[in-house]
Design an enzyme around this catalytic site. Structure first.
Site, short mmCIF file in Angstrom:
data_model
loop_
_atom_site.label_atom_id
_atom_site.label_comp_id
_atom_site.label_asym_id
_atom_site.label_seq_id
_atom_site.Cartn_x
_atom_site.Cartn_y
_atom_site.Cartn_z
CD GLU A 123 -6.33 -7.90 -11.08
OE1 GLU A 123 -5.71 -7.35 -12.01
OE2 GLU A 123 -5.81 -8.27 -10.04
CD GLU A 299 -0.52 -2.69 -15.34
OE1 GLU A 299 -0.88 -3.88 -15.30
OE2 GLU A 299 -0.67 -1.91 -14.38
C1 7MK Z 1 -2.73 -0.77 -9.57
C2 7MK Z 1 -5.12 -4.16 -11.05
C3 7MK Z 1 -3.97 -4.37 -12.00
C4 7MK Z 1 -4.62 -0.61 -8.08
C5 7MK Z 1 -3.30 -0.30 -8.39
C6 7MK Z 1 -3.47 -1.55 -10.44
C7 7MK Z 1 -4.82 -1.86 -10.10
C8 7MK Z 1 -5.38 -1.37 -8.94
C9 7MK Z 1 -2.83 -2.10 -11.70
C10 7MK Z 1 -5.63 -2.76 -10.99
C11 7MK Z 1 -2.68 -3.62 -11.70
N1 7MK Z 1 -3.67 -5.79 -11.97
O1 7MK Z 1 -1.73 -3.98 -12.67
O2 7MK Z 1 -2.15 -4.05 -10.49
ZN ZN Z 2 -0.43 -4.87 -10.78
#
Ligand code: 7MK
Ligand code: ZN
Length: 857
Positions: A123, A299
């Site tokens: 991502e 997550e």
């Molecule tokens: C949180 C993307 C991922 C910034 C803050 C996160 C990211 C960037 C965790 C990476 C996430 N999808 O779970 O949102």
């Molecule tokens: Zn996220």
């Protein structure tokens, strides 16, 4: 303005088109070699509709070895970042063989190596660094993955279920994985390495048994238990509060030390920054434990809000992120302290999101134009996005909101959808008209809500006059009034509640009348921060003291303390500017003394109040800031409270510091910081807490108090800490951060020396953020030194990171582009630094986007 061909182009939401081809199935095979990994990608490609466009795939830093369609080698055209294939076929099998170099991949995007293990981060657009593909979230494929590696890489992991494994020749082995759920490429993951494994299981509400695995670097198994416990809590909570059950037979978490972000929700195989997995009481603070619980939850919750239902395009990022942050906040609040969690969320908005929205990167939670998608993983998309979801929850109530969630999944499970689809489901399920509310998705900027009131004693009527206005910036369309849920409590002067309700504030100007009110009123406005707006109301000191002591909402009590403190600071800033001496009203001191002595207040909440607003919180309250006067006035107010209340602080600290719960430890540490800042300094107490600490929260509390108080024992304590922890990177990050925060002119030399420390590495984002990110974001006094040395120091750092890790470079530049409210001299110094960056021959798209926007401001 004409565009130079070398300047990165932007993409617009308005230009969205459905993909010309779909890829319903993909087989990927990896032969893992550090500098020459071979990736074979076999896609079933289907033309989407009747057209004769070529197939255009995305790809970055790939070496194409072979290309064939239905087994026949095929000619391809390579363009920067793209691969073109001409074909008349409507459905075919495309095989591409590419070579990549994980070992030398310092960007930490795509496939790379972290401490000898292979791992991935896809991502938003990292999959195109693994193979040529339609790397966009609306192309959903079923994945079959085969991994081959030397047996030393004991675990070979990918998404879904393991369907085969075995030995190969020459000391190699393989594993095959199948993910039954179609997914976009950004959710693909692969891990190969030799790690320690913690295993457990979870029985779902419908009785299915799910295997849970947490993989960590060797020797760290004892630090994985809190992560595992948090995962099980999150799984149970999502069933209970949202009715959502896990859907695969296995859930894996892998912790890696080299990671650009916090963590990643790859289907069935989450990859985490070690910072959000590893913890024990010796090495992690209570805050670290909470952070882990919240990110593990985040997550996990993505499995439904992100994986099962994903985004149509990256402009819709808040569809999954705003919603999932809302869900993780609710999780933390249900299993922990709701007011304290709310206060933390409010601080993020007021300190960081308001600053972003007032700066050159201001964007709506659904951006309309993007150069580099990595630049839009922002506090606006995430945290303001979560506030927008929270407002819908306030407007619809828990029942209406859950009905909306149910309808959303019924309609869109397995699809890639838009923010509009989400709001529509909420509207249809609840019957609440959200037409005006949708403007929150398209309007950038922080609305300013001004409140005046009047009291008609004879008629018994209290009147509130509300106005809202969102600042319009050059090039932006006129801003329309928003639908603001405005939560309100009215109290009498003794602190009794007269009324509690949520107003629907929808007009540019709107008046509300409350009848049957026969005593003067103290209003608690925008309770629990019911909307992400700036509030302007002239509170008197008396009113604030009533709210601090009696508001029914604990968050409102904290808010009142922030306002009280802020008023005192700004008053002194004005006095300094008029060459007058500084003063502090005794009633304000008494207000804080009340918190120090209070029996009724939750300890964690008392700690929050006694931390007092930071310089950045204060800076966000004004449009122009006299920085030197602000720093001086804030120090004066904190030190005056600390000195005036020294006896009470000391007494409370003495009885508190042996109570064994996180809230009391936080309270104790806040008190110790006040002691360090007071007239006496209390060196002996700092040393005692540091050397006798039985956990990291106490040790770090003492050390950080010594840093904030510039205490004589500071350097001795820092040295002792280093002796004990120099082999534990995550703990060394705390040590780096503390020193980055030292308010002394020689801090730049210190930073330079620390960059040479054996535990430091410019290649590791955690180290960079701990030392250099903290300096720029938190050490306001030294970063903004009048001579500009702080700016120049950071500019050199950013130049280095520009070539090795552009994502991290673009993150830590933030304080350097938010200069709009500084004085002309500082602005000029910053502009010179940004000009230097702009002149770099290999300037990344990430930095290009931010630097050009900042210079245009
Ligand atoms: C949180 C993307 C991922 C910034 C803050 C996160 C990211 C960037 C965790 C990476 C996430 N999808 O779970 O949102
Ligand atoms: Zn996220």
């Amino acid at each position: 303005m004409s565009q130079n061909v070398n300047q990165p182009a932007s993409k617009r939401l308005a230009d969205y088109r459905a993909p010309a081809f779909l890829i319903p199935e993909l087989s990927l095979s990896f032969r893992l070699v550090p500098t020459a990994t071979i990736v074979t990608a076999c896609s079933r490609v289907v033309r989407n509709g009747a057209h004769n466009e070529p197939l255009v795939l995305d790809g970055e830093d790939l070496e194409l070895l072979e290309a064939s369609i239905n087994g026949q080698s095929v000619a391809v055209q390579q363009q920067p970042g793209k691969l073109l294939l001409e074909t008349d076929l409507d459905e075919f099998e495309l095989t591409l063989v590419t070579r990549i170099n994980p070992q030398d991949n310092s960007t930490l995007e795509g496939l790379y190596m972290s401490d000898g293990a292979y791992c991935t981060q896809c991502e938003a657009e990292g999959f195109r660094r693994i193979t040529y593909f339609l790397d966009r979230p609306d192309v959903l494929a079923k994945y079959n993955v085969r991994i081959e590696a030397p047996v030393a890489f004991k675990y070979l992991l990918s998404n879904g279920n393991k369907v085969d494994s075995g030995e190969l020749e020459d000391g190699w082995h393989y594993a095959c994985w199948q993910d039954p759920f179609p997914k976009p490429s950004y959710l693909f993951a692969l891990v190969a390495g030799d790690m320690d494994l913690l295993e457990d299981s979870f029985c779902t509400v419908s009785g299915r048994n799910v295997k849970l695995q947490v993989f960590v670097d060797k020797g760290n198994l004892h630090k994985a238990h809190h992560a595992m416990a948090s995962l099980k809590k999150a799984m149970a909570w999502d069933e209970h509060r949202f009715g959502l059950e896990y859907d695969l037979d296995i859930y894996m978490i892998v912790a890696v030390d080299f990671f650009n972000m916090g963590a990643m929700e790859n289907k069935g195989l989450n990859i985490f920054n070690t910072k959000y997995v590893l913890a024990d009481e010796q090495s992690a603070t209570d805050d670290d434990f909470h952070g882990i619980e919240s990110v593990i939850g985040h997550e996990y919750f993505h499995n439904w809000t992100g994986d099962r239902v994903t985004c149509r395009d990256w402009f819709q990022l808040s569809l999954k992120e705003g919603l999932t942050v809302f869900r993780d906040q609710e999780f933390s609040s249900d299993v922990g302290s709701r007011p304290v969690n709310r206060i933390h969320a409010i601080k993020v908005i007021k300190n960081q999101q308001f600053a972003e929205d007032a700066g050159p990167m201001s964007h709506p939670i659904r951006p309309e134009e993007v150069i580099e998608m990595n630049n839009f993983y922002t506090v606006t998309v995430y945290n303001k996005g979560a506030e927008v979801i929270r407002m819908m929850h306030t407007l619809l109530g828990e029942e209406g909101f859950q009905a909306g969630m149910k309808l959303y999944f019924a309609r869109h499970d397995g699809q890639a959808v838009t923010c509009d689809d989400f709001v529509q489901a909420m509207q249809d399920a609840s019957g609440k008209d959200l037409t005006q509310f949708r403007r929150w998705y398209s309007q950038a900027g922080t609305p300013q809500v001004s409140v005046t009131d009047s009291f008609d004693t004879d008629a018994g009527i209290y009147r509130l006059q509300l106005t809202q206005n969102t600042p319009q910036r050059p090039g932006e369309p006129a801003k329309l009034p928003l639908h603001i849920p405005f939560s309100l409590e009215l109290l009498d002067c003794q602190g009794n509640t007269l009324l509690n309700e949520v107003l629907d504030f929808t007009e540019a100007e709107q008046a509300f009348e409350f009848t049957g009110i026969h005593t003067p009123v103290v209003p608690s406005l925008l309770q629990d921060f019911s909307a992400p707006v700036r509030l302007d109301y002239q509170f008197t000191v008396e009113q604030l003291l009533v709210l601090m002591a009696h508001a029914s909402s604990e968050v409102a009590r904290w808010e009142a303390s922030v306002t009280l403190f802020s008023q005192a600071v700004w008053k002194n800033v004005a006095r300094l500017q008029q060459q007058q001496g500084m003063v502090l009203d005794n009633r304000i001191i008494d207000g804080f003394r009340g918190v120090i002595l209070s029996d009724g207040l939750d300890h964690a909440l008392a700690a929050e109040i006694l931390k007092m607003p930071s310089v950045s919180t204060l800076m966000e309250q004004v449009s122009e800031v006299a920085l030197d006067a602000l720093l001086c006035a804030r120090d004066y107010v904190v030190d005056s409270i600390a000195t005036a209340c020294e006896e009470e602080v000391l007494a409370r600290y003495q009885v508190l510091h042996n109570i064994d719960d996180a809230g009391s430890r936080a309270f104790g540490n806040a008190l110790l910081t006040l002691l360090a800042r007071g007239a006496d300094g209390h060196e002996a107490l700092l040393e005692r807490q540091f050397y006798h600490a039985t956990n990291m929260t106490e040790a770090l509390g003492a050390l950080s108090a010594a840093v904030e108080g510039n205490s004589d024992c500071r350097d001795a304590l820092l040295a002792a800490f280093e002796q004990r922890w120099n082999k534990v990177p995550l703990v060394m990050d705390k040590w780096f951060s503390l020193q980055a925060n030292i308010n002394a002119p020689d801090v730049l030399q210190r930073l330079q020396q620390l960059q040479q420390h054996p535990a430091f590495s410019m290649g590791n984002p955690n180290r960079v953020r701990a030392l250099l990110g903290t300096f720029a974001a938190a050490n306001v006094a030294q970063f903004h030194r009048a001579d500009g040395a702080g700016y120049r120091f950071m500019t050199e750092i950013i130049k280095q990171l520009n070539s090795s890790n552009p994502q991290v470079a673009a993150r830590i530049i933030t304080p350097l582009i938010q200069f709009g409210k500084l004085d002309a001299q500082r602005q000029q110094q910053i502009r010179q630094c940004l000009q230097q960056l702009l002149a770099l021959p290999d300037l990344s798209r990430d930095l290009y986007e931010k630097v050009t926007k900042a210079l245009q401001a």
